[in-house]
Write an enzyme that holds these catalytic residues in place. Structure first.
Site, PDB file in Angstrom:
ATOM      1  CE1 TYR A   1      -4.463   7.455  -3.100  1.00 19.56           C
ATOM      2  CE2 TYR A   1      -4.560   6.426  -0.690  1.00 19.56           C
ATOM      3  CZ  TYR A   1      -5.001   7.262  -1.872  1.00 19.56           C
ATOM      4  OH  TYR A   1      -6.220   8.474  -1.575  1.00 19.56           O
ATOM      5  CG  ASP A   2      -0.806   4.032   2.702  1.00 20.83           C
ATOM      6  OD1 ASP A   2      -1.427   3.993   2.055  1.00 20.83           O
ATOM      7  OD2 ASP A   2      -0.494   3.256   3.286  1.00 20.83           O
TER       8      ASP A   2
ATOM      9  CB  SER B   1     -18.060  -0.114  -4.722  1.00 19.72           C
ATOM     10  OG  SER B   1     -16.486  -0.149  -4.321  1.00 19.72           O
TER      11      SER B   1
ATOM     12  NE  ARG C   1      -3.330  -0.200   3.446  1.00 19.25           N
ATOM     13  CZ  ARG C   1      -4.938  -0.121   2.867  1.00 19.25           C
ATOM     14  NH1 ARG C   1      -5.606  -1.554   2.230  1.00 19.25           N
ATOM     15  NH2 ARG C   1      -5.412   0.969   3.450  1.00 19.25           N
TER      16      ARG C   1
END
Length: 321
Positions: A152-153, A196, A149
């Protein structure tokens, strides 16, 4: 001076403007009398999200990747460009980092040239898997810099660094918001986000996939509330830079969310539990004192109400697929 408590008669650039949040922001700015330039490379954004805006003479859509310089004349910039769901940002992690870092450099350079105010859509992911709960803006986070991740982080953390260095070094008027889990119409059916994913599975009658034991918590902010907050932040005076948490402080377990969605969709779906993804946060909830004090803002849409609106959107969307 541009943007003195109003967007009317100002030209606003929105990067990532065809995305989930960006398209709602474009709508709001147009409704408030702004001229809007929407920039998107359509990696995760969709022309369908902005199709209803294309006939508006104050709206312009431009295909462009923010990792390359952009030369336009605007009064303010909202920098939202970056894939935000794990499925999308892990598909091309190098490009994700470049979008956050090179994109920030290019948009800050444009703002510096123009003397324009600039907003950065940061994220609650800068807190990582937090050891402090709820998360205040002063918390530095607990982030793995080399995990799946991290593109992004750490990309978003670096973008914040760049924004504050431009503010200190060049006195550039900046605004930084840390956006917590947001949901609503125009989310993509296959984006892998929990709201979603659960809704689509429930509407199809498929098993609902819960990662971990379902006791991990999140707070969910409806997109209209989120857009109201960031629009207010941009209009604050130049002493307000952020970072400011924006989200909803009502906290739910993932299992509670799944059970609500099953109820509201009248679905027969059953829960299926799978191992948690690497570095998946166990809890996430914003401390909103700064947003309330500085923006006179707090979320209004309760989760039940927002889920019903979002489910109605996905019913229509799935009929078209």
């Amino acid at each position: 001076m541009p943007l003195e408590r109003t967007y009317a008669n100002n030209r606003i650039l929105v990067t990532g403007g065809a995305g989930f949040i960006g398209s709602h922001l474009c709508e709001k700015l147009l409704a408030e009398g702004a001229e809007v330039i929407c920039v998107d490379n359509y990696f995760t954004g969709s022309r369908r999200n902005i199709a209803h805006l294309l006939s508006n003479p104050l709206f312009e859509a431009m295909r462009h990747d923010v990792t390359f310089p952009l030369y336009v004349e605007v009064d303010a910039i909202f920098n939202l460009a970056c894939p935000a769901s794990p499925i999308h940002y892990q598909r091309d992690p190098v490009q994700t980092t470049k979008t956050s870092v090179h994109g920030a450099i290019n948009m800050l350079g444009l703002a510096k040239r123009l003397g324009a105010r600039i907003f950065q859509a940061s994220t609650s992911e800068v807190y990582g898997d937090p050891l402090v709960h709820p998360q205040p803006e002063e918390y530095w986070g607990n982030v793995n810099p080399i995990g799946i991740r991290s593109c992004y982080d750490e990309g978003k953390r670096c973008a914040e660094t760049l924004f504050f260095d431009y503010w200190r070094q060049h006195q550039l008027p900046i605004k930084v918001a840390r956006i917590f889990n947001t949901y609503g119409p125009r989310m993509q059916p296959g984006d892998g986000r929990v709201v979603s994913s659960f809704i689509v599975q429930a509407l199809k009658g498929d098993p609902i996939t819960v990662f971990g034991d379902g006791r991990q918590t999140r707070s969910f902010c409806y997109v209209d509330d989120l857009v109201e907050a960031i629009a207010k932040l941009m209009l604050t005076d130049e002493t307000v830079t952020g970072p400011i948490n924006v989200g909803n402080s009502s906290e739910f377990t993932i299992r509670e969310l799944a059970e609500k969605i099953i109820k509201f969709t009248d679905s027969r779906s059953q829960l299926v539990f799978k191992p948690s993804p690497e570095d998946d946060p166990k809890q996430r909830r914003p401390e909103l004192a700064k947003a309330k004090a500085l923006l006179d803002w707090e979320p209004k849409v309760a989760l039940d109400e927002g889920l019903k609106e979002t489910i109605a959107y996905f019913r229509r969307t799935l009929e078209l697929i």
